[in-house]
Design a protein around this motif. Structure first.
Motif, PDB file in Angstrom:
ATOM      1  N   GLU A  21       0.862  -1.186   0.000  1.00 51.93           N
ATOM      2  CA  GLU A  21       0.000   0.000   0.000  1.00 51.93           C
ATOM      3  C   GLU A  21       0.890   1.225   0.000  1.00 51.93           C
ATOM      4  O   GLU A  21       1.901   1.263   0.688  1.00 51.93           O
ATOM      5  CB  GLU A  21      -0.885  -0.014   1.250  1.00 51.93           C
ATOM      6  CG  GLU A  21      -2.046  -0.973   1.088  1.00 51.93           C
ATOM      7  CD  GLU A  21      -2.924  -1.055   2.330  1.00 51.93           C
ATOM      8  OE1 GLU A  21      -2.941  -0.096   3.122  1.00 51.93           O
ATOM      9  OE2 GLU A  21      -3.566  -2.109   2.478  1.00 51.93           O
ATOM     10  N   VAL A  27       4.737   5.885  -4.948  1.00 53.67           N
ATOM     11  CA  VAL A  27       4.236   5.396  -6.238  1.00 53.67           C
ATOM     12  C   VAL A  27       4.260   3.869  -6.201  1.00 53.67           C
ATOM     13  O   VAL A  27       5.157   3.267  -5.603  1.00 53.67           O
ATOM     14  CB  VAL A  27       5.127   5.917  -7.408  1.00 53.67           C
ATOM     15  CG1 VAL A  27       4.824   5.195  -8.716  1.00 53.67           C
ATOM     16  CG2 VAL A  27       4.961   7.422  -7.597  1.00 53.67           C
ATOM     17  N   LYS A  30       3.983  -1.535 -11.229  1.00 52.83           N
ATOM     18  CA  LYS A  30       3.663  -2.924 -11.605  1.00 52.83           C
ATOM     19  C   LYS A  30       4.835  -3.434 -12.421  1.00 52.83           C
ATOM     20  O   LYS A  30       5.159  -2.875 -13.470  1.00 52.83           O
ATOM     21  CB  LYS A  30       2.370  -2.938 -12.429  1.00 52.83           C
ATOM     22  CG  LYS A  30       1.854  -4.320 -12.775  1.00 52.83           C
ATOM     23  CD  LYS A  30       0.484  -4.177 -13.446  1.00 52.83           C
ATOM     24  CE  LYS A  30      -0.190  -5.462 -13.869  1.00 52.83           C
ATOM     25  NZ  LYS A  30       0.256  -6.724 -13.404  1.00 52.83           N
ATOM     26  N   GLU A  68       1.273   1.927 -11.623  1.00 50.30           N
ATOM     27  CA  GLU A  68      -0.060   1.384 -11.355  1.00 50.30           C
ATOM     28  C   GLU A  68      -0.883   2.382 -10.539  1.00 50.30           C
ATOM     29  O   GLU A  68      -2.075   2.527 -10.752  1.00 50.30           O
ATOM     30  CB  GLU A  68       0.111   0.058 -10.575  1.00 50.30           C
ATOM     31  CG  GLU A  68      -1.151  -0.547 -10.025  1.00 50.30           C
ATOM     32  CD  GLU A  68      -1.883  -1.385 -11.065  1.00 50.30           C
ATOM     33  OE1 GLU A  68      -1.368  -1.510 -12.195  1.00 50.30           O
ATOM     34  OE2 GLU A  68      -2.963  -1.898 -10.744  1.00 50.30           O
ATOM     35  N   GLU A  69      -0.182   3.075  -9.618  1.00 49.34           N
ATOM     36  CA  GLU A  69      -0.902   3.942  -8.694  1.00 49.34           C
ATOM     37  C   GLU A  69       0.036   5.055  -8.238  1.00 49.34           C
ATOM     38  O   GLU A  69       1.226   4.821  -8.038  1.00 49.34           O
ATOM     39  CB  GLU A  69      -1.308   3.076  -7.480  1.00 49.34           C
ATOM     40  CG  GLU A  69      -2.489   3.564  -6.710  1.00 49.34           C
ATOM     41  CD  GLU A  69      -2.720   2.670  -5.471  1.00 49.34           C
ATOM     42  OE1 GLU A  69      -2.579   1.433  -5.578  1.00 49.34           O
ATOM     43  OE2 GLU A  69      -2.993   3.246  -4.414  1.00 49.34           O
ATOM     44  N   LYS A  72      -1.435  10.788  -3.637  1.00 48.22           N
ATOM     45  CA  LYS A  72      -2.171  12.058  -3.836  1.00 48.22           C
ATOM     46  C   LYS A  72      -1.258  13.261  -4.033  1.00 48.22           C
ATOM     47  O   LYS A  72      -1.577  14.209  -4.741  1.00 48.22           O
ATOM     48  CB  LYS A  72      -3.045  12.337  -2.598  1.00 48.22           C
ATOM     49  CG  LYS A  72      -4.388  11.632  -2.619  1.00 48.22           C
ATOM     50  CD  LYS A  72      -5.258  12.195  -1.479  1.00 48.22           C
ATOM     51  CE  LYS A  72      -6.114  11.122  -0.865  1.00 48.22           C
ATOM     52  NZ  LYS A  72      -5.616  10.524   0.371  1.00 48.22           N
ATOM     53  N   GLU A  78       2.275   9.649 -13.607  1.00 48.46           N
ATOM     54  CA  GLU A  78       0.867   9.281 -13.842  1.00 48.46           C
ATOM     55  C   GLU A  78       0.737   7.800 -14.045  1.00 48.46           C
ATOM     56  O   GLU A  78       1.672   7.140 -14.512  1.00 48.46           O
ATOM     57  CB  GLU A  78       0.361   9.975 -15.121  1.00 48.46           C
ATOM     58  CG  GLU A  78       0.114  11.450 -14.971  1.00 48.46           C
ATOM     59  CD  GLU A  78      -0.131  12.130 -16.315  1.00 48.46           C
ATOM     60  OE1 GLU A  78      -0.363  11.414 -17.315  1.00 48.46           O
ATOM     61  OE2 GLU A  78      -0.068  13.369 -16.339  1.00 48.46           O
ATOM     62  N   LYS A  79      -0.444   7.288 -13.736  1.00 46.22           N
ATOM     63  CA  LYS A  79      -0.748   5.868 -13.988  1.00 46.22           C
ATOM     64  C   LYS A  79      -0.528   5.566 -15.471  1.00 46.22           C
ATOM     65  O   LYS A  79      -0.881   6.346 -16.343  1.00 46.22           O
ATOM     66  CB  LYS A  79      -2.210   5.604 -13.609  1.00 46.22           C
ATOM     67  CG  LYS A  79      -2.599   4.134 -13.727  1.00 46.22           C
ATOM     68  CD  LYS A  79      -4.064   3.941 -13.325  1.00 46.22           C
ATOM     69  CE  LYS A  79      -4.601   2.633 -13.880  1.00 46.22           C
ATOM     70  NZ  LYS A  79      -4.493   1.479 -13.101  1.00 46.22           N
ATOM     71  N   TYR A 122       4.608  -6.346  -7.793  1.00 44.49           N
ATOM     72  CA  TYR A 122       4.573  -4.895  -7.577  1.00 44.49           C
ATOM     73  C   TYR A 122       5.741  -4.454  -6.702  1.00 44.49           C
ATOM     74  O   TYR A 122       6.202  -5.206  -5.849  1.00 44.49           O
ATOM     75  CB  TYR A 122       3.277  -4.469  -6.876  1.00 44.49           C
ATOM     76  CG  TYR A 122       2.040  -4.724  -7.706  1.00 44.49           C
ATOM     77  CD1 TYR A 122       1.567  -3.769  -8.601  1.00 44.49           C
ATOM     78  CD2 TYR A 122       1.352  -5.939  -7.593  1.00 44.49           C
ATOM     79  CE1 TYR A 122       0.434  -4.015  -9.371  1.00 44.49           C
ATOM     80  CE2 TYR A 122       0.220  -6.184  -8.363  1.00 44.49           C
ATOM     81  CZ  TYR A 122      -0.235  -5.216  -9.249  1.00 44.49           C
ATOM     82  OH  TYR A 122      -1.335  -5.462 -10.011  1.00 44.49           O
ATOM     83  N   LYS A 124       6.857  -1.013  -4.323  1.00 48.89           N
ATOM     84  CA  LYS A 124       6.506   0.309  -3.796  1.00 48.89           C
ATOM     85  C   LYS A 124       7.723   1.219  -3.933  1.00 48.89           C
ATOM     86  O   LYS A 124       8.829   0.841  -3.553  1.00 48.89           O
ATOM     87  CB  LYS A 124       6.109   0.180  -2.327  1.00 48.89           C
ATOM     88  CG  LYS A 124       5.735   1.525  -1.712  1.00 48.89           C
ATOM     89  CD  LYS A 124       5.171   1.366  -0.325  1.00 48.89           C
ATOM     90  CE  LYS A 124       6.260   1.425   0.721  1.00 48.89           C
ATOM     91  NZ  LYS A 124       5.703   1.611   2.077  1.00 48.89           N
TER      92      LYS A 124
END
Ligand SMILES: [Zn+2]
Ligand SMILES: [Zn+2]
Length: 349
Positions: A21, A27, A30, A68-69, A72, A78-79, A122, A124
């Protein structure tokens, strides 16, 4: 997510672990491809001082993927962006980091060593790595598998810069392993003249055919005679030692041309790091000897740029693709590494 979890020497377990998470300044990448490095094999065999015993870690630092994500508070990224990840992250404050040599920072972190790496679905990306710019966008012309090989290629580019290679000069590479051949690909791409690759292993020499070397020669007691006859008795302008063998560092002094340059690229095994150097050869031949390790972020970015056109054929060096689940056994099988150049863990199969 599926991950190859390193649990200590000679122990990698494939298991499902929670997808990481991310926080507001982080960021999530993937992973699409992660190539296997000699360092991964070394960690598997002997461990690493940055991985405490009994601690688990996900190895793999030659990583490419897609964002992937995005947290904020993260700007720019960007994704969906296609990325090659520069694995080394310096503290950002010390003198070495301020010189732009973050890979040499004494207080460094690295994906696949002190942080979880790319042998998982994934990764992080912590805030400091996002802010330092370790997520490097790649052009469409570069496949994810090729992008995974950017990291080792950037280490070759560091050697290239340290040698200050000039177009048309000659080059001798000791070691026909994946790193030796990446040096060859890079230098050919950037306009080197005559290239010679040498190794003691006949099988490796065979594998190294087709990458554009002008001469592939067996390294034996007759090497000096061979090199001198190939260079009209002058010797070679640039020599890179890409094998962990003390003798070749000594030999390089004999084979290099007057005013030539040598890069000690491969480190030597612990206990064998003392070599005999004839310092008068260095003096009277007016030689330059450099050592390099890793690559700076600037060099990593430059390597992405220089590999994007078709002249830099990285595809060919990837001779085997495996799934992440094969990582639990692959390091036990030395023959797989002896029979291949780069092995890439692919998540796109
Ligand atoms: Zn590596
Ligand atoms: Zn630092």
């Amino acid at each position: 997510m599926l991950a190859a979890v390193y649990k200590g020497k000679k122990n990698i377990e494939i298991r499902n672990i929670p997808k990481p998470e991310i926080g507001d300044n982080e960021v999530l990448l993937k992973v699409k491809a992660c190539s296997i490095c000699g360092t991964d094999r070394k960690i598997y065999e002997y461990g690493h001082f940055k991985i405490k015993e009994k601690n688990e870690q996900i190895l793999g630092h030659e990583i490419s993927g897609v964002i992937e994500e995005v947290g904020k508070k993260v700007d720019y990224y960007e994704k969906g962006m296609r990325i090659a990840l520069a694995p080394n992250v310096g503290c950002g404050f010390c003198e070495v980091c301020r010189k732009g040599l973050e890979q040499l920072c004494l207080d460094y972190n690295a994906f696949g060593i002190s942080w979880p790496g790319g042998f998982a679905e994934y990764v992080k990306i912590p805030e400091i790595a996002v802010k330092h710019g370790n997520l490097v966008e790649i052009p469409k012309s570069l496949s994810h598998e090729e992008a995974a090989v950017i990291e080792p290629l950037s280490c070759c580019y560091n050697a290239y810069e340290s040698l200050n290679v000039r177009p048309g000069e000659s080059l001798l590479i000791f070691g026909a392993g994946p790193m030796g051949i990446l040096h060859l690909i890079l230098n050919k791409h950037l306009g080197i003249g005559m290239t010679i690759v040498t190794d003691v292993d006949e099988k490796r020499l065979k594998l190294s055919q087709g990458f554009g070397a002008d001469y592939i020669v067996k390294s034996d007691s007759g090497i000096k005679k061979t090199i001198m006859s190939l260079t009209n008795g002058i010797g070679v302008d640039n020599i890179i030692t890409a094998a962990s063998v003390p003798e070749i560092q000594e030999e390089a002094l004999e084979l290099v041309a007057i005013n030539g340059k040598i890069n000690f690229f491969a480190g030597l095994p612990v206990g064998k790091e003392e070599i005999k150097l004839n310092s008068n050869i260095i003096h009277y031949k007016q030689l330059k000897i450099t050592g390099t390790t890793g690559a700076s972020l600037k060099q990593f970015r430059q390597t992405v740029k220089l590999s994007q056109n078709a002249g830099c054929n990285l595809k060919k060096i990837i001779t085997k693709k495996i799934g992440v689940e094969e990582l639990s056994t692959i390091f036990e099988d030395i023959s797989v590494f002896n029979n291949n150049m780069k092995i890439v863990v692919s998540f796109e199969r």
